[in-house]
Design a protein around this motif. Structure first.
Motif, PDB file in Angstrom:
ATOM      1  N   ILE A  29      -2.127  13.894  27.795  1.00  0.00           N
ATOM      2  CA  ILE A  29      -3.249  13.339  27.029  1.00  0.00           C
ATOM      3  C   ILE A  29      -2.971  13.492  25.535  1.00  0.00           C
ATOM      4  N   GLY A  30      -2.480  14.667  25.143  1.00  0.00           N
ATOM      5  CA  GLY A  30      -2.162  14.904  23.728  1.00  0.00           C
ATOM      6  C   GLY A  30      -1.125  13.919  23.208  1.00  0.00           C
ATOM      7  N   GLY A  31      -0.072  13.702  23.993  1.00  0.00           N
ATOM      8  CA  GLY A  31       0.955  12.733  23.601  1.00  0.00           C
ATOM      9  C   GLY A  31       0.384  11.326  23.490  1.00  0.00           C
ATOM     10  N   ILE A  34      -1.642  10.942  20.301  1.00  0.00           N
ATOM     11  CA  ILE A  34      -0.755  10.797  19.133  1.00  0.00           C
ATOM     12  C   ILE A  34      -0.272   9.352  19.014  1.00  0.00           C
ATOM     13  N   PHE A  35       0.116   8.747  20.138  1.00  0.00           N
ATOM     14  CA  PHE A  35       0.587   7.358  20.084  1.00  0.00           C
ATOM     15  C   PHE A  35      -0.544   6.375  19.789  1.00  0.00           C
ATOM     16  N   VAL A  36      -1.761   6.684  20.200  1.00  0.00           N
ATOM     17  CA  VAL A  36      -2.908   5.842  19.830  1.00  0.00           C
ATOM     18  C   VAL A  36      -3.109   5.919  18.316  1.00  0.00           C
ATOM     19  N   ILE A  37      -3.045   7.121  17.764  1.00  0.00           N
ATOM     20  CA  ILE A  37      -3.196   7.297  16.313  1.00  0.00           C
ATOM     21  C   ILE A  37      -2.092   6.552  15.563  1.00  0.00           C
ATOM     22  N   LEU A  38      -0.853   6.640  16.060  1.00  0.00           N
ATOM     23  CA  LEU A  38       0.248   5.894  15.433  1.00  0.00           C
ATOM     24  C   LEU A  38       0.007   4.385  15.528  1.00  0.00           C
ATOM     25  N   GLY A  39      -0.512   3.935  16.667  1.00  0.00           N
ATOM     26  CA  GLY A  39      -0.821   2.513  16.826  1.00  0.00           C
ATOM     27  C   GLY A  39      -1.892   2.058  15.857  1.00  0.00           C
ATOM     28  N   VAL A  40      -2.919   2.872  15.671  1.00  0.00           N
ATOM     29  CA  VAL A  40      -3.978   2.543  14.715  1.00  0.00           C
ATOM     30  C   VAL A  40      -3.401   2.511  13.299  1.00  0.00           C
ATOM     31  N   SER A  41      -2.536   3.470  12.976  1.00  0.00           N
ATOM     32  CA  SER A  41      -1.903   3.508  11.646  1.00  0.00           C
ATOM     33  C   SER A  41      -1.060   2.265  11.410  1.00  0.00           C
ATOM     34  N   PRO A  55       4.749  -8.035   9.321  1.00  0.00           N
ATOM     35  CA  PRO A  55       3.500  -7.323   9.623  1.00  0.00           C
ATOM     36  C   PRO A  55       2.893  -7.723  10.975  1.00  0.00           C
ATOM     37  N   PHE A  56       3.052  -8.976  11.344  1.00  0.00           N
ATOM     38  CA  PHE A  56       2.524  -9.444  12.626  1.00  0.00           C
ATOM     39  C   PHE A  56       3.159  -8.679  13.791  1.00  0.00           C
ATOM     40  N   LEU A  57       4.484  -8.449  13.710  1.00  0.00           N
ATOM     41  CA  LEU A  57       5.172  -7.687  14.757  1.00  0.00           C
ATOM     42  C   LEU A  57       4.692  -6.238  14.806  1.00  0.00           C
ATOM     43  N   LEU A  58       4.541  -5.634  13.632  1.00  0.00           N
ATOM     44  CA  LEU A  58       4.069  -4.251  13.590  1.00  0.00           C
ATOM     45  C   LEU A  58       2.644  -4.131  14.126  1.00  0.00           C
ATOM     46  N   LYS A  59       1.796  -5.076  13.774  1.00  0.00           N
ATOM     47  CA  LYS A  59       0.420  -5.040  14.273  1.00  0.00           C
ATOM     48  C   LYS A  59       0.386  -5.252  15.787  1.00  0.00           C
ATOM     49  N   GLY A  60       1.255  -6.137  16.269  1.00  0.00           N
ATOM     50  CA  GLY A  60       1.343  -6.352  17.720  1.00  0.00           C
ATOM     51  C   GLY A  60       1.807  -5.100  18.444  1.00  0.00           C
ATOM     52  N   GLY A  61       2.833  -4.436  17.889  1.00  0.00           N
ATOM     53  CA  GLY A  61       3.316  -3.182  18.473  1.00  0.00           C
ATOM     54  C   GLY A  61       2.252  -2.099  18.417  1.00  0.00           C
ATOM     55  N   GLY A  62       1.529  -2.041  17.311  1.00  0.00           N
ATOM     56  CA  GLY A  62       0.451  -1.067  17.178  1.00  0.00           C
ATOM     57  C   GLY A  62      -0.653  -1.301  18.189  1.00  0.00           C
ATOM     58  N   LEU A  63      -1.011  -2.568  18.372  1.00  0.00           N
ATOM     59  CA  LEU A  63      -2.051  -2.909  19.346  1.00  0.00           C
ATOM     60  C   LEU A  63      -1.615  -2.559  20.765  1.00  0.00           C
ATOM     61  N   LEU A  64      -0.361  -2.873  21.110  1.00  0.00           N
ATOM     62  CA  LEU A  64       0.152  -2.508  22.434  1.00  0.00           C
ATOM     63  C   LEU A  64       0.135  -0.992  22.629  1.00  0.00           C
ATOM     64  N   SER A  65       0.495  -0.254  21.591  1.00  0.00           N
ATOM     65  CA  SER A  65       0.473   1.202  21.662  1.00  0.00           C
ATOM     66  C   SER A  65      -0.941   1.713  21.892  1.00  0.00           C
ATOM     67  N   ILE A  66      -1.897   1.149  21.177  1.00  0.00           N
ATOM     68  CA  ILE A  66      -3.300   1.556  21.338  1.00  0.00           C
ATOM     69  C   ILE A  66      -3.768   1.287  22.768  1.00  0.00           C
ATOM     70  N   LEU A  67      -3.489   0.091  23.271  1.00  0.00           N
ATOM     71  CA  LEU A  67      -3.951  -0.277  24.614  1.00  0.00           C
ATOM     72  C   LEU A  67      -3.284   0.555  25.704  1.00  0.00           C
TER      73      LEU A  67
END
Length: 186
Positions: A29-31, A34-41, A55-67
């Motif tokens: 859960i902790g890990g 951390i990846f959700v926080i990195l995705g939000v960042s 930026p579009f690629l980074l935002k897409g990667g961030g969104l996938l990380s969050i989900l």
């Protein structure tokens, strides 16, 4: 019996109960958090304040990380409060409650083999069965999709991991191989 908190073998050696590991679940859960926080960042700040990557690629990667990691954190939190035994191995088969996509019950009559595969550096146990379709039709749409993906990648929808259990991978693999061999000999 191994470690007092590891797993329990009944007196008759006909039932092995392996508990969920709350410690492993907390680390997972902790890990994930951390990846959700990195995705939000990535999505909210980093993507727009750098010029090396689209930026579009980074935002897409961030969104996938969050989900993805958000879902794994939610599943982990649900497992923390789960009081059921993580894995039961007995003379009938394997009852799996170790993960969010657990196969539930697999009858030894349907098991044709157990093998180890690697997904990057993570070892998983694959359970080959003579009736994979049975498991591909059980559960919700998400679970069904994951099981079908496993079937395409590995030839079976069924897998086990020691990640959420109070047992290490080698012990789990050895127990399953021994019990499967004993079942075939009986």
């Amino acid at each position: 019996m191994s470690d007092s908190n590891s797993y329990v073998i009944s007196q008759s050696m006909e039932r092995i109960e392996i508990q969920l590991s709350k410690t492993k679940l907390f680390w997972g859960i902790g890990g994930s958090v951390i990846f959700v926080i990195l995705g939000v960042s990535l999505t909210a700040y980093i993507a727009d304040h750098q010029s090396q990557i689209d930026p579009f690629l980074l935002k897409g990667g961030g969104l996938l990380s969050i989900l993805f990691f958000g879902a794994t954190a939610i599943l982990g939190i649900r497992k923390i409060f789960d009081t059921r035994i993580g894995l039961i191995i007995d003379n009938r088969g394997i009852t799996d409650n170790s993960g969010g996509l657990s196969a539930r019950f697999v009858d030894w009559k349907e098991v044709t083999g157990i093998r180890t595969e690697y997904i990057r550096s993570i070892r998983i146990l694959l359970i080959d069965t003579n009736n994979p379709e049975k498991y591909l039709t059980e559960g919700n749409k998400f679970r069904t999709r994951i099981m079908r993906l496993n079937m395409q990648m590995f030839g079976t929808p069924l897998f086990l991991s020691s990640n959420n259990l109070k047992i290490n991978f080698n012990e789990l693999e050895n127990i399953l191989q021994i019990v499967l061999k004993e079942y075939r000999l009986s």
